[in-house]
Structures are given as structure tokens and as C-alpha cells.
Design an enzyme around this catalytic site. Sequence first.
Site, mmCIF file in Angstrom:
data_model
loop_
_atom_site.group_PDB
_atom_site.id
_atom_site.type_symbol
_atom_site.label_atom_id
_atom_site.label_comp_id
_atom_site.label_asym_id
_atom_site.label_seq_id
_atom_site.Cartn_x
_atom_site.Cartn_y
_atom_site.Cartn_z
ATOM 1 N N ASP A 1 -7.626 1.806 2.151
ATOM 2 C CA ASP A 1 -7.243 2.709 3.240
ATOM 3 C C ASP A 1 -8.169 3.899 3.463
ATOM 4 O O ASP A 1 -8.246 4.396 4.583
ATOM 5 C CB ASP A 1 -5.816 3.204 3.003
ATOM 6 C CG ASP A 1 -5.203 3.859 4.229
ATOM 7 O OD1 ASP A 1 -5.604 3.497 5.353
ATOM 8 O OD2 ASP A 1 -4.322 4.724 4.075
ATOM 9 N N HIS B 1 -5.703 9.983 -0.722
ATOM 10 C CA HIS B 1 -6.456 10.030 0.538
ATOM 11 C C HIS B 1 -5.665 10.587 1.712
ATOM 12 O O HIS B 1 -6.177 10.604 2.829
ATOM 13 C CB HIS B 1 -7.047 8.650 0.862
ATOM 14 C CG HIS B 1 -6.044 7.550 0.968
ATOM 15 N ND1 HIS B 1 -5.575 6.858 -0.136
ATOM 16 C CD2 HIS B 1 -5.403 7.020 2.023
ATOM 17 C CE1 HIS B 1 -4.716 5.950 0.255
ATOM 18 N NE2 HIS B 1 -4.570 6.027 1.552
ATOM 19 N N ASP C 1 1.204 4.981 -0.287
ATOM 20 C CA ASP C 1 0.571 6.300 -0.249
ATOM 21 C C ASP C 1 1.279 7.266 -1.182
ATOM 22 O O ASP C 1 2.492 7.425 -1.118
ATOM 23 C CB ASP C 1 0.622 6.870 1.173
ATOM 24 C CG ASP C 1 -0.322 6.153 2.113
ATOM 25 O OD1 ASP C 1 -1.522 6.117 1.810
ATOM 26 O OD2 ASP C 1 0.148 5.627 3.143
ATOM 27 N N HIS D 1 0.866 -1.183 0.000
ATOM 28 C CA HIS D 1 0.000 0.000 0.000
ATOM 29 C C HIS D 1 0.899 1.227 0.000
ATOM 30 O O HIS D 1 1.520 1.548 1.001
ATOM 31 C CB HIS D 1 -0.910 -0.007 1.218
ATOM 32 C CG HIS D 1 -1.756 1.233 1.315
ATOM 33 N ND1 HIS D 1 -2.725 1.530 0.383
ATOM 34 C CD2 HIS D 1 -1.755 2.263 2.190
ATOM 35 C CE1 HIS D 1 -3.288 2.684 0.697
ATOM 36 N NE2 HIS D 1 -2.715 3.161 1.794
#
Lengths: 947, 947
Positions: free
Chosen positions: B159, B398, B37, B35
Site C-alpha cells: 500500500d 503508512h 492499516d 490489509h
Amino acid sequence: VECSYFKILLVGKALNSCHATKPGMLNVHLVPHTHDDVGWLKTVDQYFYGDRNDIQHAGVQYILDSVVDQLLKNPDRRFIYVETAFFYRWWKQQTDDMQNTVKQLVNEGRLEFVNGGWCMSDEATTHYSAVIDQMTMGLRFLNDTFGHCGRPRVAWHIDPFGHAREHASMFAQMGYDGFFFGRLDYQDRNRRMVAREQEMLWRASESLTPPMADLFTGILPNGYNPPEGFCWDQSCDDPPIRDDPDLEDYNVDDVALVYKTNHIIMTMGSDFQYENANLWYKNLDKLIRYVNQMQSNGSEVNVLYSTPSCYLQELHRANLTWPLKGDDFFPYADSAHDFWTGYFTSRPALKRYERISNSYLQTCKQLEVLGGPISRKGPFGAGDSETLKKAMAVAQHHDAVSGTEKQHVANDYARKLANGWAHCQVLVSNTLSSLSGSSAPRVYCEHLNISVCPLTETSKKFSVNVYNPLARPVSWPVRLPVNGTAYIPHSIPTPPQVVPVSQATAAVRRGRGYAVNELLFQVQAPPLGYSTYSVSLLQNGPPSPPSPLPRAPTAVQNKFLRVTFDPETGLLSSLSNLETQQTVKLSQNFYWYNASDGNNSESIQMSGAYIFRPNTSTPFIISKTAKIETLQNSVVQEVRQWFSPWVSQVVRLYTDSRALELEWTVGPVPIGDDLGKEVISRLDSSINSSGVFYTDSNGREVLQRRKDYRPTWNLRQSEPIAGNYYPINSRAYIKDDKDQLTVVTDRSQGGGSIQDGSLEIMLHRRLLYDDVRGVGEPLNETSDIYPEGLVVRGRHLLSLSPPATAADTHRPLAQEVVLQPLITFTDGELHPSTRLEFSGLQAVLPPAVHLLTVSQWDQDTVLLRLEHQYQASESKEHSQPVTVNLQKLFSTLDMLGVSEMNLSANQWKDEMTRLDWKAESGTHHTGVTNQLCLLSPLGCVKTADLL
Amino acid sequence: VECSYFKILLVGKALNSCHATKPGMLNVHLVPHTHDDVGWLKTVDQYFYGDRNDIQHAGVQYILDSVVDQLLKNPDRRFIYVETAFFYRWWKQQTDDMQNTVKQLVNEGRLEFVNGGWCMSDEATTHYSAVIDQMTMGLRFLNDTFGHCGRPRVAWHIDPFGHAREHASMFAQMGYDGFFFGRLDYQDRNRRMVAREQEMLWRASESLTPPMADLFTGILPNGYNPPEGFCWDQSCDDPPIRDDPDLEDYNVDDVALVYKTNHIIMTMGSDFQYENANLWYKNLDKLIRYVNQMQSNGSEVNVLYSTPSCYLQELHRANLTWPLKGDDFFPYADSAHDFWTGYFTSRPALKRYERISNSYLQTCKQLEVLGGPISRKGPFGAGDSETLKKAMAVAQHHDAVSGTEKQHVANDYARKLANGWAHCQVLVSNTLSSLSGSSAPRVYCEHLNISVCPLTETSKKFSVNVYNPLARPVSWPVRLPVNGTAYIPHSIPTPPQVVPVSQATAAVRRGRGYAVNELLFQVQAPPLGYSTYSVSLLQNGPPSPPSPLPRAPTAVQNKFLRVTFDPETGLLSSLSNLETQQTVKLSQNFYWYNASDGNNSESIQMSGAYIFRPNTSTPFIISKTAKIETLQNSVVQEVRQWFSPWVSQVVRLYTDSRALELEWTVGPVPIGDDLGKEVISRLDSSINSSGVFYTDSNGREVLQRRKDYRPTWNLRQSEPIAGNYYPINSRAYIKDDKDQLTVVTDRSQGGGSIQDGSLEIMLHRRLLYDDVRGVGEPLNETSDIYPEGLVVRGRHLLSLSPPATAADTHRPLAQEVVLQPLITFTDGELHPSTRLEFSGLQAVLPPAVHLLTVSQWDQDTVLLRLEHQYQASESKEHSQPVTVNLQKLFSTLDMLGVSEMNLSANQWKDEMTRLDWKAESGTHHTGVTNQLCLLSPLGCVKTADLL
């Protein structure tokens, strides 16, 4: 297979596996490497698998996976690997394809082994015999697996905390061309940087003819770490090289700027790095590309992937003369109050267990040879020496026997040794059964030092087998815990004695034994062989033997020595050698230094596992007087001294001994006062030692030590006690023209001579603070059996001689302590056909020659090492050439051929071609005496088809 | 190229890229994933390169290097990758060989893209138009690079902190077969676990005919992390699988034991994991081998490498019916006092900058099409929309527009947007030069909201170009900072006015401008076109215009609205719609909630970047009364309210407007009292809202919200304020049978209706504590210009209507705020040949149709998105099918052909074949109204050879 590296060494051309350098430029050798401790904060297994990453992120299996992958991505890349304990384990798990790939990388010089022992051994607290064993095991694996392309050319001790001359001597004799390390005294380094003496020729023996023990030695510029800002490992935070021109922070130019300063080797790696080698190599590739691109703009810096051997080759090509080094690199201080002299003693119980495990392993290997195949698969099942060999090899690591590991790791080393013992016990039982013709179950008692042995405590009839691993006969006092009051040992010259177990011993057994008495008799054992004694209970129960008398003795003596005591204090007062008619005043007592807790004004350094830093230079006395009991019979005289609830001692003089034994028992060291304590035994004598004393190097050659002085620089002493401590592996002595007082120890300890005539040896340490060198725990040992603190027992053997003949006593004495007899038992009556005595040798070896190694090499070959054990000039009688006839050596083996090898047995002696280096003239080194026989000290022979 | 995955979807056979499952067993799908970001604790650049690893260890370049390497080692292995922003960047740096290798992995289904947008967008604070853009950019890269094998089949929002229905609707229209996420309200999850409703069919639009906006949705069992004890990343500490039988801790059996519980997908990865993928895969290989070996001993567990699409395929094969979901997943709470409703408002300045950047990007893209090639390489140099596209795409992440990143990262997003603006400004200048025939340098004033514009402040003659990106004409009040007292704007219907700059504005300029007055006039701009106005100084210096009068007004009104004020307090007291003859009591004031500092008895949760937790449910009033000034002229009437040194407002009614503007200015929020503050504007009205209010979803469809209630479970409300907050993207309203009061916002904000008739919107937050969700900083914004705390200014537009016609006002009103005119300037006299007006459209689009996208696709192709902007049933007049004639749409483009695509433009509409899912009957979802024209809302057309 062609192996590019060796080809050039033979024909003198450029190494085609080394990248070309540019003569007119500053060549920066980038050496990608990982430093993989064979145990430290985690156990060796945890490090291999990457378990317990909560303690420290480290997983060696992944390092090797990753490095091999990355080497394949770019043929320019290089890597070195050091610790064969890990490499061997990884290798076993690889497919044939992967193994072939790695062989190719090794053959092409892209993966180079350096050092290559099973581990990177500690230099202060290891015994040379165990170091040779571990190096041999590692190098043999590399030799068997990769052939001559896998033979390391460079010794690489980047982390050990000081460097022993004997290690350098061994490395030279193992065929290494050079040696690099990272840690040395900060004052020494500063002077060498100014004088450009960071590279030198170390003349590492006073006994071997140069260049036999000469070793080119280089000090790495940055310990073993990368330069600041250039650490690109997963574990580092330095900025990567960002070469995408879209980006703001284009730092390639900045990076290149730093390279104007020097022509050096750069160690690009550190502890357990390269687990994700891509990070390192991706950035190193870019660094090399961008820095070398600047050459077209006039830059004179040339950066290249390299290895220590490629770097060494360039140094050799420079054809310079180098300064000579004759002493060693002890003690190591990294700052004015930070002397790494505590670890000389740290974990005294582990240090002793390691030392007797070495003795046991040598015995085990001998009996493997003497017993033949039946030793490994005999009546008691499958036995082997391999398990203990590996356990001993990892125990040599510089965070193992050194005592600088975490407690759980120390426990793991001990567990591994115990497991090795168990495997050897089966082998020993098989061989002794074969040699004696008796298949009676053999019983081992490992706690005889605290009078625990369930068999002898309860049996009415048992036999005692005493195996002697030395190549000369020994006489040895056996002490067995018993509950009877009289016994008949058959065929013993001196009558056996029964004496009461001391209160100190009873106090430390903690339920592991209940003997009230000790049966004591002197035994003899033939060279490389055994004697068997039968013991029968004569009288049980009361009346018990007379209790020792609580009286103040004035003297005890035998035909060799006389010892007097001060009746007021109960302490020793003098020692005399009755043969030489010499006497010295000698007192002995126990003291403790208050360990620094870091709260003083000069610096915040605490005492810890590594560092010894007393808070004051005057130690605290534990008791000015000792309560004493004495005991005397035809075998031994004992004065039992009681100093405090945690310090006692037995002063013991055996009837047949030339040495006075001081058996000390220390612990649990009390810490209720919140003071860390470092406990010493101190001898104070009338010897006029003039600020000088002597310590051995790894149990072999002896070096002179002078108070507040170093031979190679002008010392500014900042720690009057810790800065005068040196490692004592097997012995230390003080002397004047007339008298030499030698102490032989039973394990590695630290010690010093702070006052003339005085010699102090640190016995035990219990500390409340970590010393901030990474281990992250105070050295505060407890165990299930000793929850209130470890109790340690050991022996110092004292001899007094004229200096000229002192070695004639302490050399064989120390040998008997290092390789002590193995005592085993069988219960009940011996079968009449049992062979009671055996010797593996046809003849005793000359006194100067020590049988260092007898070990099965492969099915038909035995590895044999014969050592001249006397140093040049130390003995008029023994420091002389000596010849041994190998053909008539063994009684059970036929010798079909002999081939001589280097010390580590990975090269034929006649193929050993080391680089030659020119030494500067006029150096301060003493002359060298050749006193070698044809077979040479520490030389080894390899025979074919022996059995 | 054959692409195994798609083949099966077409022919209905087994996926040959998915591993076979075992029907009678529990099949555990292990999905290796990372994941990554696109900015959070580090900037997107720092994450890519692995820079600033001191903040967080993360380097995406290495992750992709490592994963590809490891996939190649074992064809069974699988990996999914999500964020195209990173993948694209990595791809550019690869060699052709590596690119071909990766293509092969994608074609074989070993590397699968999921989600595949440029980033994983936030769902609460993003506007649908920007989300569609970023998804389109990512998916286009995958399509261009890998063809249909690279098209993601699964949306993957593991997420984001709550989930918007509009996102699900978009994903359905983008052709995704399923959607997985990790975060939902803990009560919701608990109920779903008991009811086995963790997988469902989300019917994500009230306007689109099912299954057009139906999306199969699954909740991942463990967030997106691996199960406890199975994290084998470099960043984890779980024990590895040790399969060497020599070892003590053989834990393979233990590991297998945990697998008896469920049939699930297991997300084997987490934040920035797989930088050293070997660790993960080596242990996963072993896990699969050992667990499946146990099948021969009766185990019924089958473990396999899998991907979300393989897992989804198995769920689809099960041929079950699934529960229907009609509402959304807001707000998200992970515990009773931990509502993630603060980030709806966090960083209000960044949220506004992102929103106007979107407007600017749409304009830029339109002008790129309208200007043709000259736009990118015209008289003012090289311009592009690409830079702003990418900056806007990463800003959708996000942890970007959400406001939940570290301060330095927020600064980086803003910097990237500003850089994108600069590139677009060149493009805009080029196009306007081309369209107008004037190459006068074009000046941009980005601080008009605080009356700063160096050109208008000093120039005696300048022109104003107003470009309107909407497909219908707009009228717009222009306010320009000036220092003269009278101006002549040519060709303006209403006379221009000069009014003094307010004290609030003067106070926030901080030296960036010195205008004393504002020149104010209403402009008109044609659809997709511009109008140009010349302005000449008429009178300079004094007499300055009359200062506003400090008097209490009783009312202001235009022909549409009337607003009254309470003369005692200076606050609003009522609002009337003069056209519909309706009036409501309405007051408005500012309050602050005291942010919890964690020191209360119930839980230690603090307010922070993510979480809103007021210490008490009653907010503190800032001032009960406002000092006011009024100002009135033919263009505008203003009541300037001053509440405190850090809160002021202008209530503004333009002569031509149906909306009342409340321009609020808040900050620096004082923290000298050590209290964190969350500032709201609250409207209190006489509307009988019965606990219900309404908010939009990502700026598009509107959802009903009911106090202390959730449509799908029996809520236990534990936070009376924070638990009733919802994201407001563009509007919120309250209503009763007669009156609807709608507030259109200029950015995303959080808000709620705590009392009937009341609507509160959070404007600004300044907090002193981190809320322990990882960001590690308190949300306490300062800047160089506002070192004592950020000052934020924004607008709320209020309209009052009967509910049945309210949308007719708020839909176009919100559109004008989202896509606002671009105002540019040229200095001096306009050249006579200058073309003063231009429209890109031949005809105005019908009011129901919004021109969502006009963007150059490639040399000859334009991407066009037409949207039906009315929700089903919200407008009697506009919620109806509507038809547009594309052939006669554009004035400057010839349309040679049109092809319809899915919403994300990565698939032809007629090739879009989604999996069909059966919904349970009797669910609580409202009926669906088909109100779509042939071209469909949010449908898109792709034309060939347009120019």
C-alpha cells in the site's frame, strides 16, 4: 437419541438444555437469532447464496456455516433458526460429518428450531390452506431430519405486519406451546405496556373447544431487534465490548448499567444477521461474563443465553393467569398516519396468481394420489408436485404474496410458480392419461381469463376435460376463445352459445390471441373427478353472431336473482333474491384515492407497497356513468360497462348461479398527472349496517369489524379511511336484521365499510413513492407486455341472503373460487375407448365437510385433511357436528389404517401435549360453541398402506 | 519442530508446504490476504476491536478469529498475515489451545507471516532508524513466538505510496528473499508491462557490495486487490459461485473463462477483509475445484492456494535473469495530475513530534542499558521504554507519520507518543538519579521550542542536565525561558546571554508561558553521556536587556560563515564559507501555492492529504520584504524577519556553528479567501545546478533527482511542480562544480528544485478539499490551542561547502538534529556529591561510525547497532573502511561475548542464506564501492552476558 427439551416437558423437571435462572434476580434471556426473509429485496436464491450484495448484504449459506461454527466453540451458546426453506437447502450441501454435528447441537438444545415452516408466512393475504401446506412442508423436513428434538415448540412471527386470528388457531392446532411476535398497533402496545398485558392467552377460534385453539402469545420488547447499543453484528456499528485493560474506553461497566430495568427476553439479532456470528457471540460472551460478575458487588441482574422455548418455560413456571384475547391484530399502524393496510391489495396480479396456483397445486396433489406412481413417471415424462409445493411455500412469505417485495423479486416468485405449474402439468397429463385411457397430448390454456387459447382458437374438433378438486359435484360455466360462429359440444344439457369477445378483453390480449368469439357452455364435474366434453366446429366465418346491443338495460335476472340498472347512468340500482323475496337498493362504481405523496402538514408518510394513506378521505369518481352493452342468451346475461379507457366491468348473471359476478378490469392506471392512485370498487346499498362489517381471517373464520373501533382498546382514530381497512381473503359482508350482502373475492384484497350500507374493496394500486419501510421502490408495476402499467382483471361474486342462511351460499361459493376446476384440452377426435368421466370418491362428502388435503405422503401413505367448513352458529343447517366414514370415501384407494395427527402432520394426535395456561376470568370474549365432529375441523388423518 | 518451508530452502527440494504446480500449465497463485492499516480512518484500537464501524467496517480481532477457524476446515487453504501490531494483540488474548493450534498452522505453512514488522511503514516520511526499530519489534515477536518457521521470507509493502531505495536496502539486510508492492507511477507500470519488467532485481545501495543490498522485487498485478468480479469478502458485492445445479444463474463457467490470460499471483483480499473468512474460502474452494476440473476438457489453467513465498519460489526456480533497478519509486502518480507528493509534508507538527520522539526513544533505550534494572524500577517508580517503542512503531505506519490519516487518528498517534514519553521520563529520571547520585525530582520541559518552561521561568536556582545520545561529544546552544535579566551558569566557557523573547514566540505560546527573556548558553556533552550545569539568578526585574534594534543589517558572521542581507528587502542576499573562501548569492523567501480545488478543465483532482496539485505553477509571494530586528551577542547573532501575521523567521548564526539556522514559524495559514495554501520556503542561489538536486532516502543514502526526468523511463511530465517533488527526510542539496548548498531539515518534508540554483521545501499545508483517496477529510488542521489553524515552527540548517567535503559537514549536522540532546532540570541547589558529568563510552567512536542502537534485549543481553554513516565516495576522508574495537567501547558494561545478527536481529548473520538471483547485464546502474569495515554499516551485533 435423548432429547433434553422434551424430556422435561413430559416429566416436569428443569430443562437441562436451558440455562439455570436465578429466582431472586432479574433474568435477562438473550436469544441470538437471525431473521431471514424468504425473498424481499433480493430473491430467495440471491439471499441464500449472498448474491447481489449491492442491493443488500445477506447470504444465508454463510449464516448457517458461521453459527454452527460458533455454537461449537462454547457449549453455553444458543441459536434459533426459523426458515426451513433456507435451512433445508443448506443441509443438502453439508457433509455427513457436519450433519451429525448439527444433529448433536439440536439434540442438546443448543440449536433450536422455532416456527419451522418453510417460511414465515404473511398473515393478512395468505389463504389458510396454503399456510398449512407450507408449515407442513417445513415441519416435515425437521421431523424427518431431527426427529422429535427438531420439533419447534414456539411459533415466531416477528416480522409480519399484523396478526391474524386464524394463524393463531392454526398454530395451536399444530401443537405450538406459545407464539411471539414483534409488530402490533402502537396504541395497542402502549396500552398493553401500561396494563402489563404484553403477554396473553389468545383464544383464536369461536368454533373450537378451548384450549384447542388457545395460544399463549407474547409481544417482544423491541420488535425483533437488539436493544439500542447492543447490536454486534457485522452489519451494525455499535461499539464492541473492549475488555483489554490497556485501553482508554473501557465500557463494560457502562454496558452493564443498562440492565437494571426489566425482566425480559432480548432478541439479539435482526435481518440476515449472524453471517459472521463470531462478532455477536464474542461480545455476548463478554457481556454475560461482565454483567454476572457484578452480582458479587450486589447486582441483581442475571444474564443468560436462552431460546424462546426456555423463556416460555420460565413464564409457564410463574404459574400466573393471563388476559384473554379474542379478536385479531389488524390493522397494524406504527404511527398515527402509518397504517399498513396498503399491502392487503398490493400487486393484485401476483396475489391472484398465487391463489390459482394454490388451486392448481391441490389438484396436482390429488391427481398424484389418484394416478399413483404413473403420475410421476408416465407417458409424458417425469412430473412432480414438489416444485410447485416449494414455489407455493415461498410465495406464502410475508414479503411475497403480500406484495411488499421489489419488482424483480415479485417476478421471481411468479417465475417459480410458473415453473411449478410446468412440472405439475406433466404429472396431470400422466394421471389423466392413465385414468382416461387416452394418451393424446394434453394442452393447457392459462390465459382463458383474457380469452386466449391457441388450440380452441384454431381447432375444428377438440375435447375439454374439466377436473373438479372439490368433494362435491360442481356446475361451472366454461368460456373458450374461438373463431367459429357455431359449435356442437356433445353431451351438454344446455345449448352452447357463441358470443363476441368484449372490447375490453381484446384490448388487454396484446397479440397473445385473436379469437373474435367466446364459446360458452355450462359443464358438470363429479367430486374429485372429471368430465370430458367434445366440441366440433359447426359453422365457420361470417355471419358472425349478433353484436351486443348498446342499450340501457333495466334489469337482468335468472331464477335466483334479479338485478336492476339505472338507465340514466348504466350503474347497478338494485339486487333481489327471488327465492327469499328480498331486495336491496344497490349501486356500484369505481373510484380512486389520491395516494399521499408525503407533502402534507401532518406527517410525511407516503402511500407505498405497505402503507395506504389517501391524501383526502373522499375518493375521486372515475365516471358517474358507464357506457354499456348487453348480451343475453340461454347460458348467461351480461351487461358490459365501460367507465374509462382504464376501467371496465362485466356484470354477469349465469342462468344456474345464485351469485352475481362483477368482472372488473382495471389498468393501466394513468399517472400522467403525477398522482398515485388506489382504485376501489364500492357497493352502496340500503342495508343498515350500523358501522359494522365482516371479513374473513385467512379465508376461514369471519370476524366482525366496527368503524373507528378496536375491541381491546380505546381507539384514537387518525386515518378515517386507511384506519378502517381490513384484509379480505375470500369474503366480506355487510348486514342488518334482514339482509346480508356478501362479496366473495378471487384473491386477497383490502377493504372497508366507511359509510353504513357501503362496502369498498381496493382493486389495484399504482404509486409514485416508496413508503420508507425498506423496499425502496414505489409500487409502480409495469411489465414487458404492459409497459405503460399493469392491467388487472378479477371477479367479485355478490350474494344477497337473510343473515341466518347467508353462509349456506357463501361458504360453497367461496370454495368454488378457491378450488376451481382445471380445464385441459386434447385436439381432434377422442378415441372411442376414452373414459369420459371419473370420480375419485365413492360418495359425495356432507356439505359441511371440506376435503382440504389429499396428498401423497410417502410410497404407501396419503395425507388426508377433512375440514368442517362452517363457523359456529353461522348456519342453522351446517354449523353442526358431522360424521364421515373414511372407509367408504375413496373409489380407487383401499384404506388399510388411519392415524390421526396434529394439523401440521408432525406429531401423532395422541402424543400432542401442549402446556396449559390459565386465563383471567371476566374477559370480553364471546362464548365458545363446540360444533366438532369426531374427525374435527382442520384435524388430519394419516393412513398407512393405502394403495 | 520441523518447519517445512525452511527445510527446502536449505536442501533445495520442493517446498512441501507449497502446493504442487503444473509445469505445462498457467499456474494461478491465489494468495488470501488482508490489509490491516495500523490506523487510518480509525485508530489502531478501534481497528483492533471493530469499534466505530460507522466510520469504516473493520475489526481485526475478528479477522484473526475467523481466518484461523477457516484454515482449520481445509488443509489446502493458505493465509498470510502482515501487521504484527495487531497479531501480537490478538495472540495475547488467546488460550493455550488456540496458541498451539496457530503454531501448528504456522509450522505447516498454512499461515504464513509476510513482512512481519509491527506495521507496514511509510517509505517517504520515515527515518531509517525508526523503521529498523519497528521491524525489529515485530520480527522479534514472531521469532520468540514461532521460531524460525515464523520468520517472514517476503517483504510486502502493498500500500505505501511510492517506494524508497533505502527500504529495499534494509529489507535485503534483514534477510528477506523478495519484496512485493502494489503502487508505482502509472507511466512506469505501463512501460514495465510492455517490456515485461514488472519483476526485477533492485540494487538498493551504492555502498554495499552486491548482493548484500540486492532485493528481488515484484509488482503485483492488481494493486493488492482481487481481480474484478472475484471479491468475495463480506464487504464486496461480487456474485458468489453458485454451484447448485437447480439454479438459474450457473456462473462457474464464466468465472473460469477469465483465467486464460496470464501466469500470475492474485491477491485475494483487500483492506480489512476476511473478517468473515468463510465467504472468501468457500468461494475460493469452489473456484479452484471448478477451474481445475476443466483441465480434463483441455484447459491449461491450474489454480492453487499459494503464498508470496511459494510464488517467489516458483519465480526463483524459473532460473531467469532479471532487470536491475538502481533508483527508487518516487514520486508516485496514479494519473497525469495526481502526484502523491503532498503527504511528504502533510501534518508537519505530527511529523516533527514523531522525529523528536525517535530521538527521545533512542535516549530512553540507551539510559535503560546504562542505568540497568534500576532504570525500570527506581526511585521515581516504574518506567519503561516499551510504551514509547510501541507508540513509535505504530507511528511508522503508512497512514501515520505520512499525515494521511483522519484528524482524530492523528490525535491518537500523538496521544500514544505522549504516553510513551511519560513512561520514558520515569525511566530517564531513575537512570539519571542512579548515575548522578542525586534523587532530586527531575523536571521535563517539552515546549522549549516556544520558550515555555515553568521551572526556569520562576526558579532562582536550578540545574540543567544535557544528555547526548551520540557516540561523540557535542556542543549545543541551550535556550531557556526566564524572567530574570542576568544569570550565572556555572562552569560554562562562553558567558551566558539573556535576550528578549521574540514577538513571534510570544504570539504562539497562548498562555502556556510568560517568560520575557531567553537565557542562552553553549553547553558541551560527552558521548553517550551528560553534563550538568547549575544556573543562578543574578539580577531580577528591570532594567530588562536592551530590546533588539529594528535596523536593516548588512551582514552577520562568525568564524565559519558570513551571511549578507539586502537592506532594501531584509532578505538574505549571500552566503560565504569563510574557511573555504567560497561565496554564493543566496536569497530566501516564503511563498504559497494555491491548492487546486478540482475546478479546472484538465482533471478534477484536488490537493489533499496525499496529493499536491497546485492550481498554477507560479507560487504567490507572501511578502516581498521582511520587517526585521537584529540581535547580537557572544553566543548568537539573530536577524528576526517578519513577513506577515502568519509567517516569520529567525536567521540565526551561533558563534560555534558551521551551519546557518533558519527558524521558520508558519501559521495559522489563512483560508478566509477560500483558497487552500501550500506554503514553501524557497532558496534561490547562484549555484549552477543544471536541473539536478539531491535528496536523502529515509535519512540515509542520497539520491540524485533530475528535473522532468526519471532514470528508468521516458517521462511525460504533466505536473511541472508536483511532478518534480521528492521526499526530503533529513537533507537536500544543490551543487555545481564548486559549491554545494545543503539544507538539513528537522522532519520529513517535500521539496524540489524547479529552477536552476533554486531549492524549495514545503513547510505547511492547509487545504479545503479531500483528495478522494479515502481519508474523506480536507487536511485542515486546527486544535484546541490553535482553533484558527495550526502554527508550525521548524528549522532548516544551511551549509555551504565544496561538493567533495560537503558530507563531512552535513552528515554530523543531520545526526545532531536526528539525535538531539535531552535537556532535563532539577530545581534548587545541587547536592555536593552529585556527579556532574558521565559518559557511557570509554572512547569516542570514529567519525564515520554512528552508534545506531543501544537497547536492552533481555536480562543479560544488549542489542547494539553500529553504522558506517558515509555513503560511497561522498567523503574522501570518511567514505573508507573503519574498525571499531567493541571490547573497549562501553565504560559501564563488560562485554562477555558478541554474536553478529542480521539488521532486524531475527537471524544469526552466519545462518543468513538468501536466494540468489541473476541480474541482466548492461544495466544502467553505477558501480558499487565496498567501503565496509568488518562490523559493516547497519550490521548489528548481539552480545551475551554483557552486564
